[in-house]
Design an enzyme around this catalytic site. Structure first.
Site, PDB file in Angstrom:
ATOM      1  CG  ASN A 116      -3.548  23.559  40.626  1.00  0.00           C
ATOM      2  OD1 ASN A 116      -3.679  24.627  39.788  1.00  0.00           O
ATOM      3  ND2 ASN A 116      -3.044  22.367  40.415  1.00  0.00           N
ATOM      4  N   GLY A 161      -6.687  14.057  38.762  1.00  0.00           N
ATOM      5  CA  GLY A 161      -7.327  14.193  37.651  1.00  0.00           C
ATOM      6  C   GLY A 161      -7.968  12.911  36.905  1.00  0.00           C
TER       7      GLY A 161
HETATM    8  C1  PEP Z   1      -4.315  19.054  41.463  1.00  0.00           C
HETATM    9  O1  PEP Z   1      -4.206  19.193  40.198  1.00  0.00           O
HETATM   10  O2  PEP Z   1      -3.813  19.509  42.402  1.00  0.00           O
HETATM   11  C2  PEP Z   1      -5.324  18.142  41.617  1.00  0.00           C
HETATM   12  C3  PEP Z   1      -5.692  17.825  42.962  1.00  0.00           C
HETATM   13  O3  PEP Z   1      -6.376  17.947  40.522  1.00  0.00           O
HETATM   14  P1  PEP Z   1      -7.878  17.021  40.706  1.00  0.00           P
HETATM   15  O4  PEP Z   1      -8.613  17.534  41.936  1.00  0.00           O
HETATM   16  O5  PEP Z   1      -8.331  17.415  39.556  1.00  0.00           O
HETATM   17  O6  PEP Z   1      -7.375  15.788  40.865  1.00  0.00           O
END
Ligand code: PEP
Length: 246
Positions: free
Chosen positions: A9, A170
């Site tokens: 993503n 995140g």
């Molecule tokens: C996401 O945005 O779907 C996600 C899991 O982000 P991250 O891997 O950065 O935590």
């Protein structure tokens, strides 16, 4: 045995030069022992389709409209996504639920619109930290998934589900494999009660998945791969996560 899926993503990141390098880096690392996809910003669908044409890598979008067409300024229909060869569309990401106030029912309607055009929705569910701390995790994720199950009806078995605890997205704070597996088992049981296809449906984990924690997460019996945010923007990290999946 379920084949794993790792989907990146990209969120609102990228530019032509960086995209070309990232996609080339992922394509060069093939073959993978799992399904691999990248969900990119709308304006980059065209170049992604060109870059990945002829490979077994898939691509998709990060949102879609619940409507087929009409006076919905700024929205993008699934029919448009399909014209760009999208295999997947993420719906109900927590950032859309939070910043755009998307309701469970709207997310379900988007998932239905996706399936109607042959695009697989990756339906995100997950609890906030406050909800976890007050013991509401199960109630929240079941409520979110229930809306989609009821709206999709006999097509429910065709979606991909992603469990993404909001507190892990995140933040660098990952759910432990045990915490994630516990919620995945709840979701699998809910799917089992609703569709004959639950055993073959993919339930992804998302939330600070990195090369060094991916393998233990993916080793859990009900974790069928990952939805990857930050680490999907670096080819080496994303490739390492794909390798951990198979
Ligand atoms: C996401 O945005 O779907 C996600 C899991 O982000 P991250 O891997 O950065 O935590």
């Amino acid at each position: 045995m379920r084949r794993k899926l790792v989907a990146g993503n990209w969120k609102m990141h990228g530019n032509h030069k960086a995209n070309a390098e990232l996609l080339a880096g992922i394509a060069a690392a093939r073959p993978f022992g799992c399904d691999v996809a990248v969900c990119v910003p709308f304006p980059y669908l065209s170049e992604t389709a060109v870059a990945l044409a002829g490979t077994d890598l898939r691509w998709g979008a990060q949102d879609c409209s619940a409507h087929e067409q009409g006076a919905y300024t700024g929205e993008v229909s699934v029919g448009m996504l399909a014209e760009f060869g999208c295999r997947y569309v993420i719906v109900g990401h927590s950032e859309r639920r939070q910043y755009h106030h998307e309701s469970d029912q709207l997310v379900a309607d988007k998932a239905k619109a996706a399936l109607a055009r042959g695009v697989t929705p990756i339906v995100c569910v997950g609890e906030t930290l406050a909800e976890r701390d007050t013991g509401q995790t199960e109630v929240v994720v079941k409520r979110q998934l229930s809306a989609v199950i009821h709206t999709l009806g006999h097509c429910a078995g065709e979606m991909v589900v992603a469990y993404e605890p909001v507190w892990a997205i995140g933040t660098g704070r990952t759910a432990t494999p045990e915490q994630a597996q516990a919620v995945h088992a709840v979701l699998r049981a809910q799917l089992q009660a609703a569709t004959a296809h639950a055993a073959t449906m993919k339930i992804l984990y998302g939330g600070s998945v990195k090369p060094d924690n991916a393998a233990t997460l993916f080793a859990q019996p009900d974790i069928d791969g990952g939805l990857i945010g930050g680490a999907s923007l670096k080819a080496a990290d994303f490739v390492a996560i794909c390798r951990a999946a198979g």
